[in-house]
Write an enzyme that holds these catalytic residues in place. Sequence first.
Site: not given
Length: 334
Positions: A199, A117, A202
Amino acid sequence: MADTKQNKRIFSGIQPSGNLTLGNYLGALKNFPLLQNDYECYYCVVDLHTLTVRQDPEALRERSYSLIALYLAAGLDPEKNVLFLQSHVPQHAELSWILGCYTYMGELNRMTQFKDKSSRHADNINGGLYTYPVLMAADILLYQTDAVPIGQDQKQHLELARNIAERFNKIYGDTFVVPEPFIPKTGARVMSLQDPTKKMSKSDDNANNFVLITEDEASIMKKFKRAVTDSGSEIIFDEENKPGISNLINIYASIKGISREDVEKEFAAARYGDFKMAVGTAVCETLAPIKARYEELMKDKQYLESILRKNGEKARTVAGETLKDVYRKVGFIV
Ligand code: TRP
């Protein structure tokens, strides 16, 4: 240990990103009614965690409502499960401070999500991002959680929570249950429609990879029509050589509650194109009532708030007991 409970407890933390996919539905939400009879389930919308990345306040508020509404629309019973907001339970932040004093910089430095991040948000590498795993440990440990449903990406964080719990218990005596990862027995793993080796997510850049629970029918059908298939023409389950078709078989089997073999039989004479349309139609049929209920719930914020208030109170009671025990043990006057 602080409190008594009848069943094993599950704690699940969900970021209020608002949108949930077909993968979230088939992999998790659909099984809630099965879980709630065997476990005490805590579903926590972790709004504190989201501030580690800059948020638009109004959008965050709306996404929190939206996530609560989606869970309810998907069939989560708010009387049998504790569905609540992290910010409604001050004990999360309070325990987080204490646990931070029992976590080493060296441990936090090793967290791969922090490294990842920070490189993606290089202009905002803040203290919260660094101590994020401590807050997550507090979330879990406050509820004397036995099991935490997590994906691969959160394994390291759970391991840290276990280490912190063990460290604390060793110094002060049994205080926290040491949580285990929870791998549900049921629940399909839904893969991306364009790249069935990864996978469905979203946060994928390509919207054709995923289907949202709240998506309209035309768009869902279009995505299934475009779903990648494999070479050959037979509809048979073979994850290695036919990842695309295998993913579609999994989706169809999960929705219809039938086995993969049954799907193969049903479509033995069908072509890829027909099969894709059949899967798309089945998905639309399943999601339509959830979407309708979701839209109704989103118009009734007062109802959503009443659920949050009631469940927040339940969560505060349990969390409060744990925190009090911790305060006493570390030497605070309680
Ligand atoms: N870190 C988790 C994620 O990004 C969310 C989370 C916060 C969580 N607290 C938790 C998950 C406690 C499980 C248990 O997905």
